[in-house]
Design a protein around this motif. Structure first.
Motif, mmCIF file in Angstrom:
data_model
loop_
_atom_site.group_PDB
_atom_site.id
_atom_site.type_symbol
_atom_site.label_atom_id
_atom_site.label_comp_id
_atom_site.label_asym_id
_atom_site.label_seq_id
_atom_site.Cartn_x
_atom_site.Cartn_y
_atom_site.Cartn_z
ATOM 1 N N THR A 92 0.860 -1.178 0.000
ATOM 2 C CA THR A 92 0.000 0.000 0.000
ATOM 3 C C THR A 92 0.899 1.231 0.000
ATOM 4 O O THR A 92 2.068 1.168 0.393
ATOM 5 C CB THR A 92 -0.934 0.058 1.224
ATOM 6 N N ALA A 140 -5.994 3.920 4.835
ATOM 7 C CA ALA A 140 -6.072 2.789 5.762
ATOM 8 C C ALA A 140 -7.464 2.646 6.365
ATOM 9 O O ALA A 140 -7.894 1.533 6.692
ATOM 10 C CB ALA A 140 -5.031 2.964 6.872
ATOM 11 N N ARG A 143 -9.943 0.028 5.096
ATOM 12 C CA ARG A 143 -9.758 -1.398 5.358
ATOM 13 C C ARG A 143 -11.045 -1.977 5.934
ATOM 14 O O ARG A 143 -11.577 -1.491 6.920
ATOM 15 C CB ARG A 143 -8.604 -1.592 6.346
ATOM 16 N N THR A 167 3.198 -0.730 3.887
ATOM 17 C CA THR A 167 3.006 0.613 3.352
ATOM 18 C C THR A 167 4.348 1.255 3.026
ATOM 19 O O THR A 167 5.279 1.216 3.832
ATOM 20 C CB THR A 167 2.255 1.480 4.382
ATOM 21 N N TYR A 237 -0.563 9.073 5.433
ATOM 22 C CA TYR A 237 0.414 8.233 6.151
ATOM 23 C C TYR A 237 0.144 8.207 7.652
ATOM 24 O O TYR A 237 0.492 7.233 8.333
ATOM 25 C CB TYR A 237 1.840 8.694 5.836
ATOM 26 N N GLU A 239 -2.704 7.760 8.993
ATOM 27 C CA GLU A 239 -3.638 6.658 9.253
ATOM 28 C C GLU A 239 -2.896 5.326 9.395
ATOM 29 O O GLU A 239 -3.188 4.545 10.306
ATOM 30 C CB GLU A 239 -4.675 6.563 8.125
ATOM 31 N N TYR A 240 -1.961 5.057 8.502
ATOM 32 C CA TYR A 240 -1.232 3.789 8.608
ATOM 33 C C TYR A 240 -0.261 3.799 9.785
ATOM 34 O O TYR A 240 -0.087 2.791 10.475
ATOM 35 C CB TYR A 240 -0.484 3.485 7.302
ATOM 36 N N ALA A 243 -2.312 3.203 12.872
ATOM 37 C CA ALA A 243 -3.197 2.033 12.877
ATOM 38 C C ALA A 243 -2.707 1.062 13.942
ATOM 39 O O ALA A 243 -1.718 0.350 13.758
ATOM 40 C CB ALA A 243 -3.200 1.364 11.502
ATOM 41 N N ARG A 248 0.833 -4.449 10.674
ATOM 42 C CA ARG A 248 1.190 -3.774 9.426
ATOM 43 C C ARG A 248 2.641 -3.334 9.520
ATOM 44 O O ARG A 248 3.189 -3.140 10.604
ATOM 45 C CB ARG A 248 0.271 -2.586 9.138
ATOM 46 N N VAL A 250 5.471 -0.435 7.872
ATOM 47 C CA VAL A 250 5.674 0.770 7.077
ATOM 48 C C VAL A 250 7.160 0.846 6.768
ATOM 49 O O VAL A 250 7.994 0.818 7.680
ATOM 50 C CB VAL A 250 5.224 2.049 7.812
#
Length: 350
Positions: A92, A140, A143, A167, A237, A239-240, A243, A248, A250
């Motif tokens: 992502t 994100a 999802r 990500t 970014y 949001e990820y 999260a 996840r 990054v």
């Protein structure tokens, strides 16, 4: 089965911290050898291009001397929760962040050794997908609320907890320059003479210092709105990064250029896959070559030259843009991923 379902649901809602970790550092004296190693992975003789490339000092002044990955502390949870034969990884990232490059590298990782008959050439064979089920460029927060068009057309609706998103974040200054060249679904007022055009001046017929808003239209029915291009980077970014209720990773685009083996192996290990180091290689040309939507995308050499040059990093920015970016970009995100703020004065382009 009911107990396992409840356990999985509880695990899915578990809160994870937003932690970043640094990989092995490359000291200044070893920097030139690191660059030569990357060139050899691409089948390029370093002696033919070395004089054109940025210095290791320039690269480390912007990105540090070690790769950065967020989320490695969540890997064990993903492996424990999802059986190996069901685990998948999906790239992502915002437009222009390097998700295609990551997808190409992940072809060197295998989680599932056998694929169903008729799926031998699928891009997501061996557990490595081309994107997350909810979309590669979508936020994100989508999802579990969106299914990417490719999966929808194939009639594939995967349980989201079986796919770990990876990500790709990119230095916001270089990323904004990329958005000036290829804006994709993002719309804001700018031109070839003034871009990224974060704030208005008299010539823009807008109040001095007032930001130009950005709309990202993911589809005819779905769009997001942001205060400026810098805020789009923050929002997407953020949001990820924040999260906290599912595994996840990054990673940084710049580390895909400078530390490709370490980053790819780390992702593969995280998912419990096998990394094929002997077959790992880089493509000196753009992984987007031949795709109409990506005409002009950077190959390895051009990417190293562009994103390794502190001057080209802020190409197109005037002083008002730089001032606004420094005020507006998230210091939490900049610090977490090791990005520095540029210094010095810039004059407005003609």
């Amino acid at each position: 089965p009911e107990a396992k379902a409840a356990e999985a649901e509880a695990e899915e809602g578990r809160s994870f911290p937003s932690l970043t970790s640094r990989g092995p550092a490359v000291e200044d004296e070893d920097g030139p050898d690191r660059l030569r190693s990357v060139l050899r992975l691409a089948g390029v003789d370093p002696s033919t291009v070395e004089s054109e490339l940025p210095s290791w000092a320039d690269l480390t002044s912007m990105y540090g001397n070690a790769p950065v990955i967020a989320g490695l502390e969540r890997c064990a949870s993903f492996r424990e929760r999802v059986p190996k034969e069901k685990r998948m990884v999906g790239p992502t990232g915002m437009f222009n962040s390097g998700t295609n490059l990551l997808g190409k590298f992940l072809a060197n990782c295998r989680i599932i050794r056998l694929v169903p008959e008729g799926h031998e050439t699928d891009k997501d064979r061996y557990g490595m997908r081309w994107q997350a089920p909810w979309g590669k460029h979508t936020p994100a927060s989508w999802r579990g609320r969106n299914t990417c068009e490719v999966d929808r057309n194939r009639g594939i609706f995967l349980p989201i907890e079986e796919v770990m998103p990876v990500t790709v974040v990119k230095d916001p200054y270089g990323w904004m320059g990329s958005m000036c060249r290829h804006s994709y679904a993002a719309n804001w007022r700018h031109s070839s003479h003034h871009c990224p055009n974060l704030v208005g001046i008299d010539a823009d017929q807008k109040t001095n210092g007032e930001p130009f808003p950005v709309t990202v239209r993911y589809s005819s029915a779905n769009a997001t709105h942001h205060e400026s291009l810098a805020h789009l980077w923050n929002d997407w970014y953020g949001e990820y990064h924040n999260a906290g209720d599912y595994p996840r990773l990054v990673i940084r685009y710049e580390d895909l250029l400078l530390h490709p083996e370490y980053v790819t192996r780390s992702i593969c290990d995280c998912a419990g896959g096998t990394f094929n180091e002997e077959q790992f290689s880089l493509d000196p040309e753009s992984v987007k070559a031949g795709q109409k939507a990506h005409v002009g995308s950077n190959g390895l050499i051009e990417a190293l030259k562009r994103y390794g040059d502190p001057e080209r990093r802020i190409e197109g920015f005037d002083q008002e843009d730089l001032n606004f970016a420094e005020r507006s970009l998230s210091r939490e995100l900049m610090g977490a991923y090791g990005y520095s703020f540029p210094g010095g004065e810039r004059s407005r382009p003609p």
